[in-house]
Design a protein around this motif. Structure first.
Motif, short mmCIF file in Angstrom:
data_model
loop_
_atom_site.label_atom_id
_atom_site.label_comp_id
_atom_site.label_asym_id
_atom_site.label_seq_id
_atom_site.Cartn_x
_atom_site.Cartn_y
_atom_site.Cartn_z
N ASP A 45 0.83 -1.21 0.00
CA ASP A 45 0.00 0.00 0.00
C ASP A 45 0.86 1.26 0.00
N ARG A 46 1.92 1.27 0.83
CA ARG A 46 2.80 2.44 0.88
C ARG A 46 3.53 2.65 -0.44
N GLN A 47 3.96 1.56 -1.04
CA GLN A 47 4.66 1.69 -2.32
C GLN A 47 3.74 2.27 -3.39
N GLN A 48 2.51 1.81 -3.40
CA GLN A 48 1.57 2.29 -4.40
C GLN A 48 1.15 3.73 -4.14
N ALA A 49 1.03 4.10 -2.85
CA ALA A 49 0.57 5.44 -2.51
C ALA A 49 1.69 6.48 -2.53
N GLN A 50 2.89 6.06 -2.08
CA GLN A 50 3.96 7.03 -1.91
C GLN A 50 5.20 6.73 -2.76
N GLY A 51 5.14 5.68 -3.55
CA GLY A 51 6.26 5.38 -4.43
C GLY A 51 7.51 4.93 -3.71
N TRP A 52 7.35 4.18 -2.62
CA TRP A 52 8.51 3.66 -1.91
C TRP A 52 9.37 2.83 -2.85
N GLY A 53 10.69 2.97 -2.71
CA GLY A 53 11.62 2.17 -3.47
C GLY A 53 12.27 1.10 -2.61
N SER A 54 13.23 0.39 -3.18
CA SER A 54 13.88 -0.70 -2.47
C SER A 54 14.71 -0.23 -1.29
N LYS A 55 15.21 1.01 -1.34
CA LYS A 55 16.02 1.51 -0.22
C LYS A 55 15.21 1.62 1.05
N VAL A 56 13.95 2.00 0.92
CA VAL A 56 13.09 2.08 2.11
C VAL A 56 12.90 0.68 2.71
N ILE A 57 12.74 -0.31 1.86
CA ILE A 57 12.58 -1.68 2.36
C ILE A 57 13.87 -2.17 3.00
N ASP A 58 15.01 -1.79 2.44
CA ASP A 58 16.29 -2.13 3.06
C ASP A 58 16.36 -1.60 4.49
N GLN A 59 15.98 -0.34 4.67
CA GLN A 59 16.02 0.27 6.00
C GLN A 59 14.99 -0.36 6.91
N LEU A 60 13.84 -0.66 6.35
CA LEU A 60 12.78 -1.29 7.14
C LEU A 60 13.23 -2.64 7.69
N ALA A 61 13.92 -3.42 6.86
CA ALA A 61 14.42 -4.73 7.30
C ALA A 61 15.41 -4.56 8.46
N LYS A 62 16.31 -3.60 8.35
CA LYS A 62 17.29 -3.36 9.43
C LYS A 62 16.59 -2.96 10.72
N ASP A 63 15.63 -2.04 10.62
CA ASP A 63 14.96 -1.54 11.82
C ASP A 63 14.10 -2.61 12.47
N LEU A 64 13.45 -3.42 11.69
CA LEU A 64 12.62 -4.49 12.25
C LEU A 64 13.48 -5.55 12.93
#
Length: 349
Positions: A45-64
């Motif tokens: 949903d965030r990718q579709q609404a805000q155009g998240w790229g792979s870098k955001v997912i990289d950071q998300l994986a680290k933080d989680l």
């Protein structure tokens, strides 16, 4: 002194604990899949609404991983799988077959299949039959969804409509004997021996619910002796299945012989009122479909004719099947055992 019924009481408790553990593991698995689906849905949903790229997912994986160090499965790769999971199954998954599968199975479905209907078909089959991850990958690579019920048969001429449909589901075309590691034609007895040496894999290729009854099953009719190549019982449909192997192309006379075997099993082994009608499957190395059609039209018993092949699977899966040396060793061992038995029987005479 322990009471006399203690062993039985212990077995009852052990069975209860086992059942409870199985139920608990299923609940945990379902909850994990729901979590992964929710995470994937949120990322999607965030990718579709805000155009998240792979870098955001990289950071998300680290933080989680930092927030939940004890949890496995929060890697960057898994987050991408979660997103694909939510995209593939866009509706809630609780009531769907995929919810009963381990996460590893889901990743196989996502990796190996592009079609969503095919993913759902394999998910349902894996959940119903309890396939392991490797078996699921094997069935996908072998294109099982295309082979089930594909063989020509005359079941509709000899069986009631509902039973004809059920019997047709037991037949595949072609059967894939790649696990034998064979690349050239062999004699029928050698093929039969090789299949028996890999009986577990052979049963898997035949399909769900097949139990082995006998090889070269012997019977007599008024003093004349006959031998059925392979006899099975399918316990899900409660019916005998006669299998005949032919290394060459289909010939019309094969149908007559197989029909004779089916008729004998149906009259002498089948328990009427408990067992469904016996069917026969002829496995051959090629066929003319019109010749098969004419032959089955005149056959007195419910028969199907299917091809078999040695080499349908891709190289990466072929690596896990027996090598030529392993197969040769198995054949040698089986033949040695048969020779020894024959020698003992001859000496006994």
């Amino acid at each position: 002194m322990l009471p006399d019924d203690y062993p039985r009481f212990l077995e009852q408790l052990k069975a209860q604990v086992s059942r409870s553990r199985i139920r608990a593991s299923r609940v945990v698995n379902t909850e994990l899949l729901l979590l992964y689906w929710d995470l994937g849905r949120a990322i999607l949903d965030r990718q579709q609404a805000q155009g998240w790229g792979s870098k955001v997912i990289d950071q998300l994986a680290k933080d989680l991983r930092t927030a939940f160090p004890e949890m496995r499965g929060l890697s960057r790769r898994n987050l991408f799988y979660m997103r694909s999971f939510a995209a593939a199954w866009s509706d809630e998954i609780v009531q769907q077959p995929v919810a009963r599968l381990p996460w590893g199975h889901v990743t196989v479905l996502l990796d190996k299949l592009e079609s969503q209907p095919h993913r759902e078909w394999y998910a349902a089959e894996a959940a119903e039959h309890g396939w392991s991850r490797d078996v699921l990958a094997h069935q996908i690579a072998g294109r099982l969804h295309q082979r089930i019920a594909a063989a020509p048969s005359n079941f509709s001429d000899h069986l009631p409509a509902e039973d004809s449909d059920l019997a047709q589901q037991l037949v595949r075309d072609p059967y894939v004997f790649d696990f034998l590691g064979l690349t050239t034609k062999v004699a029928e007895r050698e093929l039969e021996t090789a299949l028996m040496a890999r009986l577990e894999r052979f049963l898997l290729e035949l399909g769900h619910g097949f139990a082995f009854v006998g090889r070269q099953y012997h019977f007599t009719v008024d003093g004349d002796e006959f031998y059925i190549d392979l006899l099975f019982f399918n316990w899900t449909q409660s019916r005998f299945v006669v299998v005949e192997l032919k290394v060459g192309r289909f010939q019309p006379e094969y149908a007559g012989k197989l029909g004779f075997y089916v008729a004998w099993v149906d009259e002498n082994l089948r328990i009427h009122g408990q067992h469904a009608p016996t069917i026969g499957i002829l496995l051959c190395a090629g066929r003319n479909d019109n010749t098969v059609r004419y032959s089955l039209a005149g056959a007195p018993a419910p028969l199907a004719v299917a091809n078999y092949t040695y080499d349908t699977l891709p190289d990466q899966l072929r690596e896990v099947v027996p090598t030529d040396n392993e197969l040769a060793s198995a054949l040698d061992a089986t033949l040695t055992e048969l020779h020894a038995r024959n020698r003992i029987e001859n000496e006994g005479r």
